[in-house]
Enzyme design. Structure first.
Site, PDB file in Angstrom:
ATOM      1  N   GLU A 131      12.252   5.599  -8.135  1.00 57.40           N
ATOM      2  CA  GLU A 131      12.310   6.017  -7.806  1.00 57.40           C
ATOM      3  C   GLU A 131      12.938   6.519  -7.266  1.00 57.40           C
ATOM      4  OE1 GLU A 131      10.304   8.997  -9.307  1.00 57.40           O
ATOM      5  OE2 GLU A 131      10.222   7.947 -11.063  1.00 57.40           O
ATOM      6  N   SER A 180      11.107   1.168  -3.997  1.00 57.67           N
ATOM      7  CA  SER A 180      11.252   1.919  -5.865  1.00 57.67           C
ATOM      8  C   SER A 180      12.168   2.659  -6.861  1.00 57.67           C
ATOM      9  CB  SER A 180      10.569   2.959  -5.859  1.00 57.67           C
ATOM     10  OG  SER A 180      10.429   3.794  -7.014  1.00 57.67           O
ATOM     11  N   ALA A 228       1.010  -1.203  -0.328  1.00 62.82           N
ATOM     12  CA  ALA A 228       0.172  -0.096  -0.164  1.00 62.82           C
ATOM     13  C   ALA A 228       0.780   1.341  -0.075  1.00 62.82           C
ATOM     14  CB  ALA A 228      -1.246   0.160   0.977  1.00 62.82           C
ATOM     15  N   ALA A 229       0.507   2.457  -0.976  1.00 63.13           N
ATOM     16  CA  ALA A 229       1.322   3.505  -1.124  1.00 63.13           C
ATOM     17  C   ALA A 229       0.313   4.326  -1.470  1.00 63.13           C
ATOM     18  CB  ALA A 229       2.438   3.444  -1.580  1.00 63.13           C
ATOM     19  N   GLN A 230       0.220   5.937  -1.257  1.00 60.31           N
ATOM     20  CA  GLN A 230       0.186   6.658  -2.162  1.00 60.31           C
ATOM     21  C   GLN A 230       1.315   6.556  -3.399  1.00 60.31           C
ATOM     22  OE1 GLN A 230      -0.133   9.153  -5.449  1.00 60.31           O
ATOM     23  NE2 GLN A 230       1.533  10.047  -4.436  1.00 60.31           N
ATOM     24  N   TYR A 270       7.227  11.663  -3.658  1.00 54.81           N
ATOM     25  CA  TYR A 270       7.184  10.398  -3.591  1.00 54.81           C
ATOM     26  C   TYR A 270       7.923   9.331  -3.165  1.00 54.81           C
ATOM     27  CZ  TYR A 270       6.236   5.578  -5.469  1.00 54.81           C
ATOM     28  OH  TYR A 270       6.230   4.328  -5.883  1.00 54.81           O
TER      29      TYR A 270
HETATM   30  P1  NAP Z   1      -1.482   0.934  -6.856  1.00 55.28           P
HETATM   31  O1  NAP Z   1      -2.335  -0.190  -7.886  1.00 55.28           O
HETATM   32  O2  NAP Z   1      -1.931   2.304  -6.465  1.00 55.28           O
HETATM   33  O3  NAP Z   1      -1.812   0.247  -5.357  1.00 55.28           O
HETATM   34  C1  NAP Z   1      -1.851   1.017  -3.704  1.00 55.28           C
HETATM   35  C2  NAP Z   1      -2.739   0.514  -4.094  1.00 55.28           C
HETATM   36  O4  NAP Z   1      -2.257   0.547  -1.825  1.00 55.28           O
HETATM   37  C3  NAP Z   1      -3.801   0.168  -3.495  1.00 55.28           C
HETATM   38  O5  NAP Z   1      -4.807  -0.911  -2.910  1.00 55.28           O
HETATM   39  C4  NAP Z   1      -4.515   1.366  -2.337  1.00 55.28           C
HETATM   40  O6  NAP Z   1      -5.967   0.701  -1.638  1.00 55.28           O
HETATM   41  C5  NAP Z   1      -4.074   1.468  -0.556  1.00 55.28           C
HETATM   42  N1  NAP Z   1      -3.610   2.293  -0.493  1.00 55.28           N
HETATM   43  C6  NAP Z   1      -3.249   3.158  -0.756  1.00 55.28           C
HETATM   44  N2  NAP Z   1      -3.524   3.987   0.810  1.00 55.28           N
HETATM   45  C7  NAP Z   1      -3.863   3.120   1.869  1.00 55.28           C
HETATM   46  C8  NAP Z   1      -4.092   3.224   2.873  1.00 55.28           C
HETATM   47  N3  NAP Z   1      -4.159   5.226   3.352  1.00 55.28           N
HETATM   48  N4  NAP Z   1      -4.651   2.261   4.012  1.00 55.28           N
HETATM   49  C9  NAP Z   1      -4.656   1.323   2.988  1.00 55.28           C
HETATM   50  N5  NAP Z   1      -4.327   0.748   1.847  1.00 55.28           N
HETATM   51  C10 NAP Z   1      -3.913   2.046   1.043  1.00 55.28           C
HETATM   52  O7  NAP Z   1       0.136   0.544  -6.931  1.00 55.28           O
HETATM   53  P2  NAP Z   1       0.693  -0.678  -7.503  1.00 55.28           P
HETATM   54  O8  NAP Z   1       1.214  -0.150  -8.941  1.00 55.28           O
HETATM   55  O9  NAP Z   1       0.131  -2.027  -6.976  1.00 55.28           O
HETATM   56  O10 NAP Z   1       2.535  -0.655  -6.725  1.00 55.28           O
HETATM   57  C11 NAP Z   1       2.094  -1.469  -5.211  1.00 55.28           C
HETATM   58  C12 NAP Z   1       3.324  -0.497  -4.372  1.00 55.28           C
HETATM   59  O11 NAP Z   1       4.237  -1.308  -4.946  1.00 55.28           O
HETATM   60  C13 NAP Z   1       3.165   1.119  -3.695  1.00 55.28           C
HETATM   61  O12 NAP Z   1       3.670   0.841  -2.747  1.00 55.28           O
HETATM   62  C14 NAP Z   1       3.617   1.574  -5.235  1.00 55.28           C
HETATM   63  O13 NAP Z   1       4.506   2.434  -4.140  1.00 55.28           O
HETATM   64  C15 NAP Z   1       5.562   0.293  -5.078  1.00 55.28           C
HETATM   65  N6  NAP Z   1       6.044   0.190  -6.005  1.00 55.28           N
HETATM   66  C16 NAP Z   1       5.302  -0.100  -7.598  1.00 55.28           C
HETATM   67  C17 NAP Z   1       5.958   0.168  -8.691  1.00 55.28           C
HETATM   68  C18 NAP Z   1       5.589  -0.610 -10.399  1.00 55.28           C
HETATM   69  O14 NAP Z   1       5.876   0.101 -11.318  1.00 55.28           O
HETATM   70  N7  NAP Z   1       3.968  -0.226  -9.842  1.00 55.28           N
HETATM   71  C19 NAP Z   1       7.363   0.433  -9.149  1.00 55.28           C
HETATM   72  C20 NAP Z   1       8.264   0.505  -7.542  1.00 55.28           C
HETATM   73  C21 NAP Z   1       7.179   0.380  -6.593  1.00 55.28           C
HETATM   74  P3  NAP Z   1      -6.783   1.688  -2.504  1.00 55.28           P
HETATM   75  O15 NAP Z   1      -7.886   0.479  -3.632  1.00 55.28           O
HETATM   76  O16 NAP Z   1      -8.047   1.691  -1.517  1.00 55.28           O
HETATM   77  O17 NAP Z   1      -7.009   2.618  -3.507  1.00 55.28           O
HETATM   78  N1  GDD Z   2       1.640   9.424 -15.644  1.00 58.93           N
HETATM   79  C1  GDD Z   2       2.390   9.602 -16.980  1.00 58.93           C
HETATM   80  N2  GDD Z   2       2.069  10.613 -17.829  1.00 58.93           N
HETATM   81  N3  GDD Z   2       3.788  10.226 -17.436  1.00 58.93           N
HETATM   82  C2  GDD Z   2       3.768  10.587 -18.630  1.00 58.93           C
HETATM   83  C3  GDD Z   2       2.987  10.851 -18.995  1.00 58.93           C
HETATM   84  C4  GDD Z   2       2.130  11.188 -19.307  1.00 58.93           C
HETATM   85  O1  GDD Z   2       1.149  11.786 -19.522  1.00 58.93           O
HETATM   86  N4  GDD Z   2       3.787  12.079 -20.598  1.00 58.93           N
HETATM   87  C5  GDD Z   2       5.227  11.065 -19.915  1.00 58.93           C
HETATM   88  N5  GDD Z   2       5.750  10.586 -18.967  1.00 58.93           N
HETATM   89  C6  GDD Z   2       6.667  10.026 -18.286  1.00 58.93           C
HETATM   90  C7  GDD Z   2       6.564  10.648 -16.805  1.00 58.93           C
HETATM   91  O2  GDD Z   2       7.151  12.162 -17.200  1.00 58.93           O
HETATM   92  C8  GDD Z   2       8.153   9.914 -16.065  1.00 58.93           C
HETATM   93  O3  GDD Z   2       9.198  10.149 -16.789  1.00 58.93           O
HETATM   94  C9  GDD Z   2       7.837   8.467 -17.173  1.00 58.93           C
HETATM   95  O4  GDD Z   2       6.595   8.541 -18.211  1.00 58.93           O
HETATM   96  C10 GDD Z   2       6.859   7.218 -16.027  1.00 58.93           C
HETATM   97  O5  GDD Z   2       5.851   8.159 -15.105  1.00 58.93           O
HETATM   98  P1  GDD Z   2       4.844   7.105 -15.504  1.00 58.93           P
HETATM   99  O6  GDD Z   2       4.559   5.767 -15.534  1.00 58.93           O
HETATM  100  O7  GDD Z   2       3.468   8.209 -14.365  1.00 58.93           O
HETATM  101  O8  GDD Z   2       6.020   6.059 -13.926  1.00 58.93           O
HETATM  102  P2  GDD Z   2       6.416   6.805 -13.317  1.00 58.93           P
HETATM  103  O9  GDD Z   2       8.314   5.938 -13.817  1.00 58.93           O
HETATM  104  O10 GDD Z   2       6.369   8.095 -12.949  1.00 58.93           O
HETATM  105  O11 GDD Z   2       6.387   5.788 -11.211  1.00 58.93           O
HETATM  106  C11 GDD Z   2       6.324   4.289 -11.305  1.00 58.93           C
HETATM  107  O12 GDD Z   2       7.368   3.864 -11.164  1.00 58.93           O
HETATM  108  C12 GDD Z   2       7.318   3.594  -9.829  1.00 58.93           C
HETATM  109  C13 GDD Z   2       9.538   3.052 -10.282  1.00 58.93           C
HETATM  110  O13 GDD Z   2      10.082   3.400 -10.753  1.00 58.93           O
HETATM  111  C14 GDD Z   2       5.220   4.481 -10.217  1.00 58.93           C
HETATM  112  O14 GDD Z   2       4.023   3.142 -10.253  1.00 58.93           O
HETATM  113  C15 GDD Z   2       5.972   4.438  -8.694  1.00 58.93           C
HETATM  114  O15 GDD Z   2       4.491   4.435  -7.618  1.00 58.93           O
HETATM  115  C16 GDD Z   2       7.049   3.547  -9.211  1.00 58.93           C
HETATM  116  O16 GDD Z   2       7.658   3.351  -7.806  1.00 58.93           O
END
Ligand code: NAP
Ligand code: GDD
Length: 344
Positions: free
Chosen positions: A151, A149, A105-107, A173
């Site tokens: 990030e 992450s 869970a996270a924003q 973030y």
């Molecule tokens: P996601 O789809 O945005 O899911 C986030 C989850 O967190 C949702 O289930 C949300 O619940 C829950 N949540 C948010 N605030 C909460 C709170 N205050 N209490 C309890 N639950 C809460 O994210 P994801 O892509 O699955 O990513 C999972 C984790 O991996 C996150 O921590 C993210 O930052 C990290 N991460 C993701 C990536 C990626 O590329 N996907 C890469 C690196 C790290 P609701 O359904 O109620 O909103």
């Molecule tokens: N979202 C978004 N929307 N990104 C855009 C757009 C647009 O219209 N146009 C270009 N981008 C570029 C962003 O500036 C960024 O450099 C890249 O696309 C990826 O953006 P996102 O898909 O929003 O992902 P992120 O890399 O910022 O973050 C995701 O990956 C992280 C791991 O590196 C998220 O899932 C994070 O929660 C996660 O930690």
């Protein structure tokens, strides 16, 4: 719900061996925060297939957010708790007595972290401490996975990035995730908790939120094909990311909690692609020229950009035998096809 009993233990728990999951062993229990999110849904499927009892933490909202886990609801235990509320987290851990806790869970949307920086810190940074405190106080034998992450590498200090690359976060973030990483390491070193930080690079799927760039593009392509949109507005087309498939990455999370000793791992494909390449692949999959449809819109350009991210996942390959199974091109095609199907 089946729960396993453990003797309470304190320092040094990380060094104790445990029986492998599988035939002849009692069922394991896993708690997942963020089960309604992209990764939570894939992880729940994986753990159920391995025979776990899965307890999913869901925060209270006026509408349920079960879209991604509707097909699992009769097999997982949904419990209410919130990363903002210490008591609720401690109660869940105390009652479930889990073998494994996955803090997903996270924003998680980077642009929102500039408009809601304090809330992002509360969820994404301090929320990790609350969950670790819940485990430390209520059930310290549980093994904890923290969703860190790429990030955190931000303005990358070396390429590719590995476990020892210094962090340089470029958004509230990223800063919050650095806190989550270090508090996890500190609970491991201070209290002997089995706690690991998985430093995952971007991973996507048809279940990805619509605001993230891969899904925004594949959903945009499907809308244009179906006559529901005429163009697609994006930000920085030169940004480059190491994109993999979420289904492959949840397997890495599980693998990280199986070795006898806890360690942190970078998870990614080792390949980098630009947003421009993403557009080219997605539009050409349906026979369209992306340049006729994509417009750069300053509204989607970030105050500070992470220009490039590329993983060196060799430690995970060597120690966890983990490798990604889905190519970038296959991932993009899978997502376009799923969005076309959804809109049909
Ligand atoms: P996601 O789809 O945005 O899911 C986030 C989850 O967190 C949702 O289930 C949300 O619940 C829950 N949540 C948010 N605030 C909460 C709170 N205050 N209490 C309890 N639950 C809460 O994210 P994801 O892509 O699955 O990513 C999972 C984790 O991996 C996150 O921590 C993210 O930052 C990290 N991460 C993701 C990536 C990626 O590329 N996907 C890469 C690196 C790290 P609701 O359904 O109620 O909103
Ligand atoms: N979202 C978004 N929307 N990104 C855009 C757009 C647009 O219209 N146009 C270009 N981008 C570029 C962003 O500036 C960024 O450099 C890249 O696309 C990826 O953006 P996102 O898909 O929003 O992902 P992120 O890399 O910022 O973050 C995701 O990956 C992280 C791991 O590196 C998220 O899932 C994070 O929660 C996660 O930690």
């Amino acid at each position: 719900m089946t729960v396993q009993k453990h003797d309470p233990a304190r320092k040094g728990e990380a060094d104790k061996p445990r029986a492998p999951a599988g035939a002849g062993q009692p069922r394991r229990t896993a708690v997942i925060t963020g089960i309604t999110g992209q990764d939570g849904s894939y992880l729940a499927e994986l753990l159920l297939a391995k025979g776990y009892d899965v307890v999913g933490i869901v925060r209270r909202t006026s509408h349920d957010s079960y879209e991604r886990i509707g097909h699992l609801l009769d097999r997982v235990h949904i419990v209410p708790a919130d990363l903002l509320d210490q008591h609720s987290l401690t109660s869940v851990v105390r009652d479930a007595r889990p073998d494994e806790v996955y803090n997903l869970a996270a924003q998680s949307f980077v642009p929102t972290s500039w408009t809601q920086p304090v809330l992002t810190g509360e969820f994404t940074a301090l929320g990790v401490t609350r969950l670790l405190e819940a485990v430390r106080l209520a059930h310290p034998t549980a093994r904890v996975y923290q969703a860190s992450s790429s990030e955190m590498f931000g303005k990358a200090q070396e390429t590719p990035q590995r476990e020892t690359t210094p962090f340089y976060p470029r958004s509230p973030y990223g800063v919050a995730k650095v806190y989550g990483h270090w508090i996890t390491v500190n609970y491991r070193e201070s209290y002997g908790l089995y706690a690991v930080s998985g430093i995952l690079f971007n991973h996507e799927s048809p279940r990805r939120g619509l605001e993230f760039v891969t899904r925004k593009v594949t959903d945009g392509v499907a809308r244009i094909v179906k006559g529901k949109a005429r163009d697609l507005h994006l930000g920085n087309l030169d940004a480059r990311r190491d994109w993999g498939f979420a289904g492959d990455y949840v397997d890495a999370m599980w693998r990280m909690l199986q070795p006898p000793r806890p360690a942190d791992y970078v998870i990614g494909t080792g390949e980098m692609h630009s947003v421009r390449e993403l557009c080219d692949l997605a539009f050409s999959h349906v026979g369209l020229d992306w340049q006729k449809y994509v417009t750069v819109d300053p509204r989607f350009v970030r105050p500070a950009e992470v220009d490039t991210l590329q993983a060196d996942p060799s430690k995970a390959r060597r120690e966890l035998q983990w490798t990604p199974g889905t190519s970038f091109a296959d991932l993009v095609r899978m997502m376009v096809d799923a969005d076309l199907e959804r809109l049909s």
